[in-house]
Write a protein that holds these residues in place. Sequence first.
Motif, PDB file in Angstrom:
ATOM      1  N   GLU A 137       1.951   6.848  -6.877  1.00 53.54           N
ATOM      2  CA  GLU A 137       0.881   7.723  -7.349  1.00 53.54           C
ATOM      3  C   GLU A 137       1.006   9.158  -6.846  1.00 53.54           C
ATOM      4  N   ALA A 138       1.923   9.408  -5.905  1.00 54.54           N
ATOM      5  CA  ALA A 138       2.096  10.751  -5.359  1.00 54.54           C
ATOM      6  C   ALA A 138       2.697  11.691  -6.403  1.00 54.54           C
ATOM      7  N   LYS A 139       2.236  12.935  -6.416  1.00 52.79           N
ATOM      8  CA  LYS A 139       2.801  13.927  -7.338  1.00 52.79           C
ATOM      9  C   LYS A 139       4.226  14.275  -6.940  1.00 52.79           C
ATOM     10  N   ARG A 158       0.830  -1.209   0.000  1.00 51.44           N
ATOM     11  CA  ARG A 158       0.000   0.000   0.000  1.00 51.44           C
ATOM     12  C   ARG A 158       0.859   1.252   0.000  1.00 51.44           C
ATOM     13  N   VAL A 159       1.941   1.233   0.770  1.00 54.07           N
ATOM     14  CA  VAL A 159       2.843   2.378   0.815  1.00 54.07           C
ATOM     15  C   VAL A 159       3.533   2.563  -0.542  1.00 54.07           C
ATOM     16  N   VAL A 160       3.937   1.466  -1.164  1.00 50.72           N
ATOM     17  CA  VAL A 160       4.593   1.544  -2.476  1.00 50.72           C
ATOM     18  C   VAL A 160       3.663   2.179  -3.499  1.00 50.72           C
ATOM     19  N   VAL A 161       2.417   1.730  -3.554  1.00 51.56           N
ATOM     20  CA  VAL A 161       1.474   2.272  -4.528  1.00 51.56           C
ATOM     21  C   VAL A 161       1.188   3.742  -4.236  1.00 51.56           C
ATOM     22  N   ARG A 162       1.050   4.095  -2.964  1.00 47.75           N
ATOM     23  CA  ARG A 162       0.830   5.495  -2.615  1.00 47.75           C
ATOM     24  C   ARG A 162       2.001   6.370  -3.055  1.00 47.75           C
TER      25      ARG A 162
END
Length: 295
Positions: free
Chosen positions: A254-256, A247-251
């Motif tokens: 996807e972060a700008k 979940r942290v990796v995907v966040r």
Amino acid sequence: MGCGGRTNSHMARDSWPVSTRPVALVTGATAGIGEAIARRLQSRDHEVIATGRNEQALDALRARGLCARNLDVTDHGAVAALVEEIDTRFGGVDVLVNNAGLGFASPLEQAAMGDLRRILETNVVAMLNLCQTVLPGMRSRRAGTIVNIGSTGGRFTTPGAGAYHISKYGVEALSDALRAEVERFGVRVILIEPTGVRTTFAQSQLGATPIDEGDDPYGEFKRRYAEITAELAKTPLVSVSADKVARVVVRAIEAKRPRARYVVGMSGKASVIAHCLLTDRMWDRVLLKRLNPTS
């Protein structure tokens, strides 16, 4: 839809679907953190090429619609061929997740040089080679994200796993240098530092050499190390699930404006802070309290 059914372990290029979705290459994706990352990226509408060496696990990934490929990350020729395939079919790798890695536990005096080279080749050299292989395409598109799965074990060292820590300190240096070098090309480098993760990977840390307390000067030390490591791996407060890391990796992907590093797990954050606050002598005393037979 992903690759669909498997034709063989070296699928033909024209069995891969054309896709306009972001393309993610995930190494070490047949179990644990890598598998969780691959599945989450797939659910976030990425075209995922999941790699590993367990053919049964690769079949399971294919059944879920992922493009799954057998890949030894230390085989630089195979890595180059796979990235060339991805470039030809999809137009390039948008996201590289360097997750493949090995654990190793042994007192450094007893660590075989062959084992040390294998750990460094897999955990550091292969990671850099993958970065080098995808970077030309990312630079030409002036876009791309590289995620390196490190460890809080790259921020501090515990006795009994020195060789593993050496490799994870290498991942820290690799990520910090590369991030600064490629930022001007629009490429982002993100370092993920999980604390202990509740996967079978923890079992690979329980001792690379046989424990013979009769003749082995480190016998009792290794026995205690194995017991403590097994205990910690099962303790929720000091370990995290693979899915939490994913979940942290995907966040971060996807972060700008993603952070340079993400520490995952409260125990990992606490250990990093403690290591900064304690003197080296105090840190050693804390670590050896349960490990040292004479403490």
